[in-house]
Each structure stands twice: as structure tokens, then as C-alpha cells.
Scaffold this motif. Structure first.
Motif, PDB file in Angstrom:
ATOM      1  N   TRP A 240      99.194  97.370  76.048  1.00 53.67           N
ATOM      2  CA  TRP A 240     100.606  97.105  76.364  1.00 53.67           C
ATOM      3  C   TRP A 240     100.854  97.160  77.872  1.00 53.67           C
ATOM      4  CZ3 TRP A 240     104.287 100.140  78.779  1.00 53.67           C
ATOM      5  CH2 TRP A 240     105.587  99.624  78.765  1.00 53.67           C
ATOM      6  N   LEU A 241     100.317  98.181  78.539  1.00 52.57           N
ATOM      7  CA  LEU A 241     100.553  98.340  79.968  1.00 52.57           C
ATOM      8  C   LEU A 241     100.003  97.148  80.748  1.00 52.57           C
ATOM      9  CD1 LEU A 241     101.534 100.204  82.291  1.00 52.57           C
ATOM     10  CD2 LEU A 241      99.240 101.211  82.308  1.00 52.57           C
ATOM     11  N   LEU A 242      98.790  96.710  80.409  1.00 52.71           N
ATOM     12  CA  LEU A 242      98.125  95.653  81.166  1.00 52.71           C
ATOM     13  C   LEU A 242      98.508  94.252  80.695  1.00 52.71           C
ATOM     14  CD1 LEU A 242      94.612  97.333  81.317  1.00 52.71           C
ATOM     15  CD2 LEU A 242      96.112  96.931  83.275  1.00 52.71           C
ATOM     16  N   GLY A 243      98.823  94.126  79.409  1.00 47.16           N
ATOM     17  CA  GLY A 243      99.079  92.800  78.869  1.00 47.16           C
ATOM     18  C   GLY A 243     100.527  92.418  78.730  1.00 47.16           C
ATOM     19  N   VAL A 244     101.423  93.414  78.716  1.00 49.01           N
ATOM     20  CA  VAL A 244     102.853  93.131  78.538  1.00 49.01           C
ATOM     21  C   VAL A 244     103.659  93.604  79.746  1.00 49.01           C
ATOM     22  CG1 VAL A 244     104.898  93.535  77.105  1.00 49.01           C
ATOM     23  CG2 VAL A 244     102.657  93.237  76.025  1.00 49.01           C
ATOM     24  N   TRP A 245     103.520  94.887  80.083  1.00 50.73           N
ATOM     25  CA  TRP A 245     104.340  95.407  81.184  1.00 50.73           C
ATOM     26  C   TRP A 245     103.944  94.788  82.517  1.00 50.73           C
ATOM     27  CZ3 TRP A 245     103.254  97.857  85.749  1.00 50.73           C
ATOM     28  CH2 TRP A 245     104.361  98.318  86.460  1.00 50.73           C
ATOM     29  N   LEU A 246     102.654  94.789  82.848  1.00 50.30           N
ATOM     30  CA  LEU A 246     102.206  94.349  84.176  1.00 50.30           C
ATOM     31  C   LEU A 246     102.594  92.900  84.494  1.00 50.30           C
ATOM     32  CD1 LEU A 246     100.643  95.004  86.786  1.00 50.30           C
ATOM     33  CD2 LEU A 246      98.557  94.257  85.606  1.00 50.30           C
ATOM     34  N   PRO A 247     102.366  91.926  83.606  1.00 52.39           N
ATOM     35  CA  PRO A 247     102.703  90.541  83.967  1.00 52.39           C
ATOM     36  C   PRO A 247     104.183  90.325  84.285  1.00 52.39           C
ATOM     37  CG  PRO A 247     101.214  90.565  82.092  1.00 52.39           C
ATOM     38  CD  PRO A 247     101.652  91.986  82.320  1.00 52.39           C
ATOM     39  N   GLY A 248     105.042  91.147  83.707  1.00 48.58           N
ATOM     40  CA  GLY A 248     106.472  90.980  83.980  1.00 48.58           C
ATOM     41  C   GLY A 248     107.025  91.928  85.020  1.00 48.58           C
ATOM     42  N   SER A 249     106.144  92.718  85.651  1.00 47.05           N
ATOM     43  CA  SER A 249     106.609  93.774  86.549  1.00 47.05           C
ATOM     44  C   SER A 249     106.800  93.326  87.992  1.00 47.05           C
ATOM     45  CB  SER A 249     105.609  94.933  86.532  1.00 47.05           C
ATOM     46  OG  SER A 249     104.390  94.545  87.169  1.00 47.05           O
ATOM     47  N   GLY A 250     106.163  92.219  88.367  1.00 45.29           N
ATOM     48  CA  GLY A 250     106.173  91.816  89.773  1.00 45.29           C
ATOM     49  C   GLY A 250     105.133  92.529  90.609  1.00 45.29           C
ATOM     50  N   HIS A 251     104.278  93.321  89.975  1.00 39.62           N
ATOM     51  CA  HIS A 251     103.229  94.055  90.689  1.00 39.62           C
ATOM     52  C   HIS A 251     101.872  93.439  90.406  1.00 39.62           C
ATOM     53  CE1 HIS A 251     105.690  97.451  92.098  1.00 39.62           C
ATOM     54  NE2 HIS A 251     106.342  97.333  90.961  1.00 39.62           N
ATOM     55  N   GLU A 252     100.901  93.767  91.266  1.00 35.75           N
ATOM     56  CA  GLU A 252      99.532  93.309  91.099  1.00 35.75           C
ATOM     57  C   GLU A 252      98.622  94.525  91.129  1.00 35.75           C
ATOM     58  OE1 GLU A 252      96.360  90.165  93.157  1.00 35.75           O
ATOM     59  OE2 GLU A 252      98.441  90.298  93.869  1.00 35.75           O
ATOM     60  N   PRO A 253      97.640  94.598  90.202  1.00 32.47           N
ATOM     61  CA  PRO A 253      96.769  95.772  90.175  1.00 32.47           C
ATOM     62  C   PRO A 253      95.810  95.788  91.359  1.00 32.47           C
ATOM     63  CG  PRO A 253      96.005  94.133  88.614  1.00 32.47           C
ATOM     64  CD  PRO A 253      97.324  93.634  89.142  1.00 32.47           C
ATOM     65  N   ASP A 254      95.541  96.982  91.871  1.00 28.49           N
ATOM     66  CA  ASP A 254      94.573  97.149  92.952  1.00 28.49           C
ATOM     67  C   ASP A 254      93.167  97.247  92.349  1.00 28.49           C
ATOM     68  OD1 ASP A 254      93.654  97.375  95.493  1.00 28.49           O
ATOM     69  OD2 ASP A 254      94.396  99.397  95.853  1.00 28.49           O
ATOM     70  N   ASP A 255      92.158  97.038  93.172  1.00 25.98           N
ATOM     71  CA  ASP A 255      90.770  97.049  92.717  1.00 25.98           C
ATOM     72  C   ASP A 255      90.229  98.472  92.710  1.00 25.98           C
ATOM     73  OD1 ASP A 255      88.334  96.132  91.853  1.00 25.98           O
ATOM     74  OD2 ASP A 255      87.601  95.650  93.867  1.00 25.98           O
ATOM     75  N   GLN A 256      90.823  99.298  91.853  1.00 24.92           N
ATOM     76  CA  GLN A 256      90.435 100.692  91.678  1.00 24.92           C
ATOM     77  C   GLN A 256      90.582 101.037  90.197  1.00 24.92           C
ATOM     78  OE1 GLN A 256      89.333 102.967  93.982  1.00 24.92           O
ATOM     79  NE2 GLN A 256      89.351 101.396  95.591  1.00 24.92           N
ATOM     80  N   PRO A 257      89.836 102.025  89.705  1.00 21.94           N
ATOM     81  CA  PRO A 257      89.911 102.350  88.280  1.00 21.94           C
ATOM     82  C   PRO A 257      91.207 103.061  87.901  1.00 21.94           C
ATOM     83  CG  PRO A 257      88.469 103.890  89.407  1.00 21.94           C
ATOM     84  CD  PRO A 257      88.821 102.823  90.418  1.00 21.94           C
ATOM     85  N   VAL A 258      91.552 102.936  86.641  1.00 24.31           N
ATOM     86  CA  VAL A 258      92.674 103.682  86.061  1.00 24.31           C
ATOM     87  C   VAL A 258      92.257 105.144  85.913  1.00 24.31           C
ATOM     88  CG1 VAL A 258      94.053 103.972  83.958  1.00 24.31           C
ATOM     89  CG2 VAL A 258      93.573 101.675  84.832  1.00 24.31           C
ATOM     90  N   PHE A 259      93.238 106.064  86.051  1.00 22.20           N
ATOM     91  CA  PHE A 259      92.943 107.458  85.704  1.00 22.20           C
ATOM     92  C   PHE A 259      94.049 108.028  84.839  1.00 22.20           C
ATOM     93  CE2 PHE A 259      95.329 108.386  89.652  1.00 22.20           C
ATOM     94  CZ  PHE A 259      96.114 109.470  89.266  1.00 22.20           C
ATOM     95  N   GLU A 260      93.678 109.029  84.055  1.00 14.25           N
ATOM     96  CA  GLU A 260      94.609 109.721  83.179  1.00 14.25           C
ATOM     97  C   GLU A 260      94.732 111.176  83.623  1.00 14.25           C
ATOM     98  OE1 GLU A 260      93.187 107.148  79.241  1.00 14.25           O
ATOM     99  OE2 GLU A 260      92.942 109.341  79.278  1.00 14.25           O
ATOM    100  N   ALA A 261      95.956 111.665  83.716  1.00 11.19           N
ATOM    101  CA  ALA A 261      96.205 113.074  84.014  1.00 11.19           C
ATOM    102  C   ALA A 261      96.659 113.748  82.721  1.00 11.19           C
ATOM    103  CB  ALA A 261      97.279 113.207  85.093  1.00 11.19           C
ATOM    104  N   TYR A 262      95.958 114.802  82.325  1.00 13.54           N
ATOM    105  CA  TYR A 262      96.238 115.492  81.060  1.00 13.54           C
ATOM    106  C   TYR A 262      97.150 116.681  81.337  1.00 13.54           C
ATOM    107  CZ  TYR A 262      92.286 112.534  80.075  1.00 13.54           C
ATOM    108  OH  TYR A 262      91.458 111.449  79.984  1.00 13.54           O
ATOM    109  N   LEU A 263      98.329 116.643  80.752  1.00 10.83           N
ATOM    110  CA  LEU A 263      99.375 117.597  81.106  1.00 10.83           C
ATOM    111  C   LEU A 263      99.403 118.827  80.210  1.00 10.83           C
ATOM    112  CD1 LEU A 263     102.258 115.078  81.905  1.00 10.83           C
ATOM    113  CD2 LEU A 263     100.392 115.880  83.377  1.00 10.83           C
TER     114      LEU A 263
END
Length: 287
Positions: A240-263
């Protein structure tokens, strides 16, 4: 014996136990065999494990088996009886009670209506507004890290090793911020080749030696998806984040990996209450 060497020795033994559990999660696991793996007395090893890991070995095995079962329910069509059997339960009723205790719902209801289903429906509808995403600007941060290769659902193995190595060195920070960095698309290659890294934020003054390595999280803008729920639903969150939100966000992903922070800690809270911030690196917008 030197205290540091003692702590390192015990930490290494508990790591061997965790590795053995992962390797035999769908087999009958003998507690006597785990005592042999730990090279400790059968009378005492389980108490040492509980004190060092913060949960009993029984709780660890149950949690990991149910986590794998949830992944199969969310991301495959394997029938529930087979899922129950692979999780070590002799009947679907017993499995159902254990699953409800951990996830707050039955296996069938989870498969149909779990958090993964919400992301699946949003993906199908192209709904870019249904989940909380914010743009955050983060500073560069230094981490102690240990690499993991294999299923992303098993990065906890590297997390446990990282925690133990820092404890053995007396370098565990007062506030433990656990982070997972993910380098590969799990839909493009075999699971055993997936590369990830368990990380913990650490002060610049702390020296790191093998098997610990340094990872520096780049500073700059990120899209942060605040996710609540089982880790098994994360593949749908990424789609959803990469296929739906990102294309309509006006942003472009940087060439770095995704990370998750566990709360919070899966040993301490129900699976339905796990909180994870997924960070997608973005390119800086040109004014």
C-alpha cells in the motif's frame, strides 16, 4: 572468571538456544535437548533463559509458532488445519484458543478480517488516505548492528544476538531502540536470500567489534507509516505504501533501504497491539 567473559558465555548459550528453536520450530522440541544446546544443567537452564530473555522458553516457542501461523494465514492459502498442525497443535480447537489468546480473534476471522485484509482492500480500491502517513525529517543516527539472511519474519534471531552481544560488552543503552533495515524485495527472490539487518541506536563513543558492525541511518526526509498490528500484515502495508500512497504523494523515493522502528516488545504486548513505524526514505524536494 572475568565477569565480562561470563556474561558473554551465557549470552552465547542463549543465542544457541534461540537458533535451535528457529531451526526446529515445526518439530517436537525437547527441553532436555535445549539444555544440551545451552551446555547447562537441565535443572537450571530454563530459569537462566527466562531471567536473561524476559520470557519463558515455553512462551518463546508458543509466540514464534503463532507468529509463523499468522504469517501463513495472512499471506497464503494453506488450510487452517495444516497451519495448526505445523504450529504444533494437535487439533484446530486447541490452536484456535491459543491463537485467540495471542491475537484477540479466531484464525478464520483473522484470515478474513485481519489488518492484512484492510491493506489488501485499500490496495484494490486505490485508497491512499486510509492509513496514517507523515513526512518526518530525521537526523543521521549511528547503530550497532548484526546482519540477518532469510525470512524477514525471523529477524528476531538477529535482534536477540544483537541484544546479547551488547549486554556481554556492557554497552546496552539505557533506552533500547530496536530497528530493522531491509534491503531486498521479498517478492523478487527466494526467501533464504533476503538480506536485512538488526540495529540498535548507540552513542558515538561506543566502540564496536565483531560480530557487531556499524550502521549509519541517513538523515533527511522520510515517509513514516505508523502501523499497529501483527508483523504478519506488514507485506500488505508495504504494498500500500509503495503502490498506492507514494504515486499520489508528490514524493520520490531515495536510493536507500526502508527501515522499521519497533516501538514495543512482542514479548510484552498482544500481537494486535504491536506498534511499528515504517520509514520510507524520500528525496529532498528542490525548491
Amino acid at each position: 572468571m572475568h565477569k565480562g567473559l561470563t556474561e558473554a558465555s551465557y549470552s552465547a548459550r542463549m543465542i544457541r538456544v534461540i537458533d535451535h528453536v528457529y531451526a526446529h520450530l515445526e518439530d517436537d522440541i525437547s527441553f532436555d535437548r535445549l539444555a544440551e544446546v545451552a551446555c547447562l544443567s537441565p535443572y537450571h537452564w530454563s530459569r537462566i533463559y527466562s531471567a536473561m530473555r524476559g520470557e519463558t522458553i515455553v512462551a518463546t516457542i508458543r509466540r514464534l509458532r503463532l507468529q509463523r501461523a499468522a504469517d501463513r494465514l495472512a499471506n497464503s492459502q494453506v488450510d487452517i488445519a495444516t497451519v495448526a498442525d505445523r504450529a504444533g497443535y494437535g487439533s484446530t480447537d486447541t490452536f484456535g484458543r491459543a491463537f485467540r489468546n495471542a491475537f484477540g480473534t479466531t484464525p478464520a476471522a483473522y484470515r478474513e478480517n485481519g489488518q492484512h485484509a484492510a491493506f489488501r482492500n485499500a490496495n484494490a480500491a486505490g485508497d491512499a488516505t486510509g492509513f496514517p502517513v507523515s513526512i518526518v525529517d530525521l537526523p543521521e543516527r549511528r547503530c550497532a548492528s548484526i546482519d540477518h539472511r532469510g525470512s524477514y519474519m525471523e529477524i528476531d534471531r538477529a535482534m536477540a544476538r544483537l541484544f546479547a552481544e551488547l549486554v556481554a560488552r556492557g554497552a546496552l543503552p539505557a533506552q533500547q531502540e530496536m530497528i530493522g533495515v531491509f534491503f531486498d524485495d521479498p517478492e523478487l527472490g527466494p526467501e533464504e536470500d533476503l538480506r536485512s539487518r538488526a540495529c540498535m541506536l548507540i552513542a558515538d563513543s561506543v566502540a564496536l567489534d565483531a560480530p557487531l558492525t556499524e550502521t549509519v541511518l541517513r538523515g533527511g526526509p522520510y515517509a513514516k507509516l505508523s502501523y499497529t498490528g501483527p508483523y504478519a500484515a506488514m507485506p500488505g502495508a508495504y504494498r500500500w505504501l509503495l503502490g498506492v500512497w507514494l504515486p499520489g504523494s508528490g514524493h520520490e523515493p531515495d536510493d536507500q533501504p526502508v527501515f522499521e522502528a519497533y516501538l514495543n516488545d512482542p514479548r510484552m504486548v498482544p500481537q494486535s497491539e504491536l506498534r511499528t513505524d515504517i520509514h520510507l526514505p524520500l528525496k529532498k524536494r528542490v525548491p
